[in-house]
Enzyme design. Structure first.
Site, PDB file in Angstrom:
ATOM      1  N   TYR A 124      -5.796  -0.853  -6.968  1.00 42.21           N
ATOM      2  CA  TYR A 124      -5.200  -2.103  -6.453  1.00 42.21           C
ATOM      3  C   TYR A 124      -4.621  -1.975  -5.056  1.00 42.21           C
ATOM      4  CZ  TYR A 124      -0.717  -1.085  -9.101  1.00 42.21           C
ATOM      5  OH  TYR A 124       0.423  -0.578  -9.633  1.00 42.21           O
ATOM      6  N   GLU A 125      -4.386  -3.123  -4.450  1.00 42.49           N
ATOM      7  CA  GLU A 125      -3.991  -3.218  -3.019  1.00 42.49           C
ATOM      8  C   GLU A 125      -5.039  -2.585  -2.113  1.00 42.49           C
ATOM      9  OE1 GLU A 125      -1.838  -5.229  -3.142  1.00 42.49           O
ATOM     10  OE2 GLU A 125      -0.607  -4.820  -4.888  1.00 42.49           O
ATOM     11  N   GLY A 126      -6.296  -2.786  -2.442  1.00 45.26           N
ATOM     12  CA  GLY A 126      -7.377  -2.218  -1.638  1.00 45.26           C
ATOM     13  C   GLY A 126      -7.812  -0.897  -2.222  1.00 45.26           C
ATOM     14  N   ARG A 147       0.825  -1.213   0.000  1.00 42.30           N
ATOM     15  CA  ARG A 147       0.000   0.000   0.000  1.00 42.30           C
ATOM     16  C   ARG A 147       0.853   1.255   0.000  1.00 42.30           C
ATOM     17  NH1 ARG A 147      -5.231  -1.987   3.712  1.00 42.30           N
ATOM     18  NH2 ARG A 147      -6.134  -3.104   1.949  1.00 42.30           N
TER      19      ARG A 147
END
Lengths: 594, 594
Positions: free
Chosen positions: A439-441, A295
């Protein structure tokens, strides 16, 4: 084609002037991390980014990755560039020397990551994923796995991936279906389909180490039944060299909006062999460890692209002659004045700078806290540093990705029609930057993480870690006449953040939808206050240098700080109003009417 | 693939309920423009947009236009779709019946344009340019030219272009170099290079009528020396049929970020024959006439894409199951709840709706004023209507293009990773929408037009035309308890607009850079107040229908109005603060420091 040169002077300002670099060199293991070591590293990294990675950025976008029968070919030049990158030891820059890493502070590594993302974000994804996988293995795997896999990942001979998403689950990993079963030899077999796997297959390394989320036969339902497995593309032989091909195959790569030189793969596991990383059913914890690293990395993608977009726009604005200054021709002998005479162009460029320079300070701040967390011997200092990292991770991921994309859009706008043409290179920045918000949440999930987990954690301890230094700084400088243009707006915005925090905590206690309805705006408000705090301190730092030999450099810092306070920070008022409006209107809207 | 269905109910609400349709049918020439005529037209247009244009949108993007030795091939299906479009009389929908047009009100035509842009904005560019060219010829050319060219343009047999930009000049048309010289037969020969010419070459029509800006030998320098010429691809023979190929050739087409099915051409004129349109050296006036039409059309592109992006996002959010409602599972038997349970998803969708429905009302409002301007017999009414059109044109162009692009970005975000994949179709909306902020005058230029031309025009008369009705409406409804949630925020935002206007007028008088430095934020503030006014009136209109047979429809209108007031309109506060900060910080920033 845009140009890009690493903003080394700005980076050194943040690392050595805004912050005290001896905080880092005083940490065990970082004794050598003084200017003598760090400056040459940054300069060498800059050469690599400018000369090797950046020239492949536009060509990589135009060529993209090619898929043929399970094999993925990266664009021309990527193999050579990767070789130089790995052989130079850059993959393992922040990794543990025990496994061959350079053991460089995270606060330096974020700057290296920024350069790589500015120069070629597609390229940076291959390396970034390896680091996330490294961290999960290093933290949770047993020594056998670590000794077997980490040295080759750190050296860059092997790369890593994170295999989380499946067609039916992106955000909601509780829905994962990939099955894992224990074999008599202690390994597991895994079967299932993973999608959107960055660097899932490519031609840069001999081997690819997949970290795969799956479900054991006796797993509880939902996210409490997820385990993490290490699944190499080639199983190592007894010498540790790639040997048997493991049945984890790439079925296709995606045709995407951007980061076209980064292979986004659908991966099929068909009885692939893997090892359990950490404890059974505790995979989400391990996943979050690598995810949190990732993140930050994604936030830095926003910063990196934001910086190259700024540089492209500033260069174009200086060179392009169009129209005349409203107050009279500035270069009467030329057919027209430079775009720089136009106030709206200057406003746009300063908005871009105010973001990138503030974001860089934020990234280094969080890097410093990672260093303290991971290296300090002082338990209290470690805890405090971890609190800041926990709190700021969703903010850095969301705000930097969003504002970085905004920067790219502003660069297109300054280029005008020429910005819409692929060969001119700036529209690529917008396409490449777009994925970082997802992406990555996705950013909405980061906002929920902030209000749902980080805000209430330990009775608000994370928040206090952030609020108290700001409060102290404001208190200490309220009477400083030179700092008034910075202290006052910061105090106003900070007051809004405190009130919004109180409101969300109170309303969210009764109805969690109230907190969620305010979450995105709250995260942005939070980010702006963090940047305002850093800008105020950057202005203060610059003011102390008025007699230096670089007056223009420090003057620009002070003016940009002022611009941020005058033209960016007021957004906090609108965000505050939106937060205070509550969630009833949107929750009461009929589902059928959408 | 996203789905799209024309929001006919919403369109009829705006046309027939929010506004009084008899204002239009009372105009000379529009006597037949009653519901009996207009509803079937809208329904037939909807069928065309949904069934013929929309299915070619994704394929058109993937295939793009092909260039080969001067010839341009549009994507598969475009020729057939264009044929249907032209044969149905849609090209000439708003055109003068004298030349074969349908003579339909502009207020209806904007809805048709919205549909076309929602369904396939690349396709819509081919038709849109013909309309702009039609208008320039119809307004400024002599009868010979009109009779010779307009009927075939109106029928769609021939298409039109606007050839303005050259490599050295986009915004600054005073730098145009294309040369024109008078021939003994009264025609002109033109030589030069034009770039970014939308629909400059294609295979949809027999002939292409280029409207070209050029310079006569005796022309004064700068924009006062620009003339407008009509240059057909094929010179008509005595029967009026395309005959001799005129040397205006397409040298290449651009590889662009989006609208890939719209051919963006570099055109070389090599002694091409043309006719003067209007007077020598007065080309800018004619250019602005077609440009103003085109600017509205570009704003409507933002609305159109914004609408299809909303529909895609709403459908996806309803269908995609991911996560659980924070207040407990809503569909416990399903593996997860619909995305619609998540407050942040609802906030995003309502932000999108609040824009599209408000923007549609704004577009119809301006369309109605165009109708009054062009058709009324009442000189004062005509003047008042023209004032509103003049004032709102830059606002519609800029705000609708920007917010439409924002909608597309929000749709990608709701789709998550799937939104980044080309075959899923929503990232195309963002790429296609991006150009609208740039072409026909970049949005920064629109903002300068607003503060530099429209604001001071006739001592503020345009502004008064807009301010007085709002002031009256607020005055008339201050005491209405049901309308409080709308009147109060509107009044607050309107107050900010008035103060900002005063500040800009005052500061700009002393220093034009002060007005320019505030211009972009001022335009946005203006747009938000215009939308707030329309939303307040839409809420009022909907409230009167509480006993209707469609309570959900009207309830959704009221809730969306409320959402707009609570969560969108507060941006006016931040914009106001930025405006009031003045321009000195950005003007004093050293050029060398950028």
């Amino acid at each position: 084609m845009p140009s890009y040169s690493v903003p080394l002077r700005d980076m050194k300002f943040v690392y050595n002037e805004l912050f005290d670099p001896t905080d880092i060199s005083a940490l065990p293991g970082f004794e050598d991390a003084t200017e003598d070591l760090i400056n040459p590293i940054l300069e060498e990294a800059a050469r690599l980014a400018e000369n090797e990675l950046f020239p492949l950025n536009t060509t990589g976008d135009l060529e993209g990755c090619q898929f043929d029968n399970g094999h993925v070919t990266t664009p021309q030049g990527f193999i050579d560039a990767y070789k130089q990158y790995a052989e130079g030891g850059w993959v393992g820059l922040p990794c543990d020397p025990k496994y061959g890493g350079q053991g460089i502070p995270a606060a330096v590594n974020v700057l290296m990551e920024e350069m790589a993302c500015s120069a070629n974000v597609s390229f940076a994804t291959y390396v970034g994923l390896t680091r996330g996988a490294y961290r999960a293995v290093n933290t949770f795997a047993n020594d056998d796995l670590k000794n077997q896999f980490l040295p080759k990942m750190v050296s860059g001979e092997w790369s890593g991936t994170m295999c989380l998403t499946e067609p039916q689950c992106g955000t909601d990993l509780g829905l994962i279906k990939t099955k894992a079963a224990l074999q008599s030899d202690g390994t597991y077999t895994l079967s299932g389909t993973k999608i959107f796997i960055t660097a899932g297959e490519h031609d840069l390394t001999q081997n690819i180490i997949h970290l795969v989320l799956g479900r054991l036969p006796d797993a509880p339902k939902g996210i409490k039944g997820i385990s993490l497995f290490l699944v190499p593309k080639f199983l190592p032989d007894t010498e540790g060299n790639p040997s048997t091909r493991n049945p984890i195959f790439c079925a296709r790569i995606e045709n995407k909006m951007g980061i076209k030189a980064s292979a986004t793969c659908e991966m099929n596991l068909d009885g692939a062999t893997g090892w359990l990383v950490g404890e059974p059913h505790k995979g989400m914890r391990a996943m979050f460890t690598m995810m949190n690293d990732a993140r930050l990395g994604v936030g830095i993608q926003g910063l990196g692209i934001g910086e190259s977009a700024y540089q492209a726009a500033a260069t174009y604005a200086r060179d392009r002659q169009q129209g005349r200054a409203l107050t009279g021709a500035k270069t009467p002998d030329a057919p027209a004045d430079s775009l720089l005479v136009h106030p709206d162009i200057r406003r746009t460029l300063l908005t871009m700078r105010a973001f990138t320079e503030g974001a860089r300070a934020l990234a280094v701040w969080i890097g410093r806290n990672i260093d303290i967390r991971d290296h300090s011997n002082d338990a209290e200092a470690k805890k405090q540093a971890d609190d800041i990292v926990q709190l700021l991770t969703p903010i850095v991921k969301s705000y930097l990705s969003e504002a970085g994309h905004d920067n790219a859009q502003m660069a297109i706008q300054i280029y005008g029609g020429h910005g819409y043409i692929r060969e001119n290179g700036v529209e690529q920045y917008a396409r490449d930057a777009r994925i970082a918000m997802i992406y990555e949440g996705a950013n909405g999930i980061q906002a929920l993480d902030l209000v749902g987990r980080k805000m209430p954690a330990h009775m608000g301890r994370y928040l206090r870690r952030f609020f108290h230094p700001i409060q102290d700084w404001i208190g200490a400088h309220t009477a400083d006449p030179d700092l008034q243009p910075f202290v006052l707006p910061l105090a106003k915005a900070f007051g809004r953040l405190q009130m919004a925090t109180g409101q969300i905590a109170k309303a969210g206690l009764k109805d969690p939808n109230e907190a969620a309805a305010a979450s995105s705006e709250y995260l942005k408000l939070f980010a702006l206050v963090a940047l305002a705090f850093l800008w105020a301190r950057m202005a203060q730092t610059a003011m102390r240098q008025k007699d230096s030999s670089e007056p223009e450099f420090y003057e620009a810092k002070i003016k940009t700080a002022q611009f941020f306070m005058e033209r960016v920070l007021p957004q906090t008022g609108a965000l505050f109003s939106s937060i205070m409006a509550g969630g009833s209107t949107l929750m009461n809207f009929s589902d059928d009417a959408f």
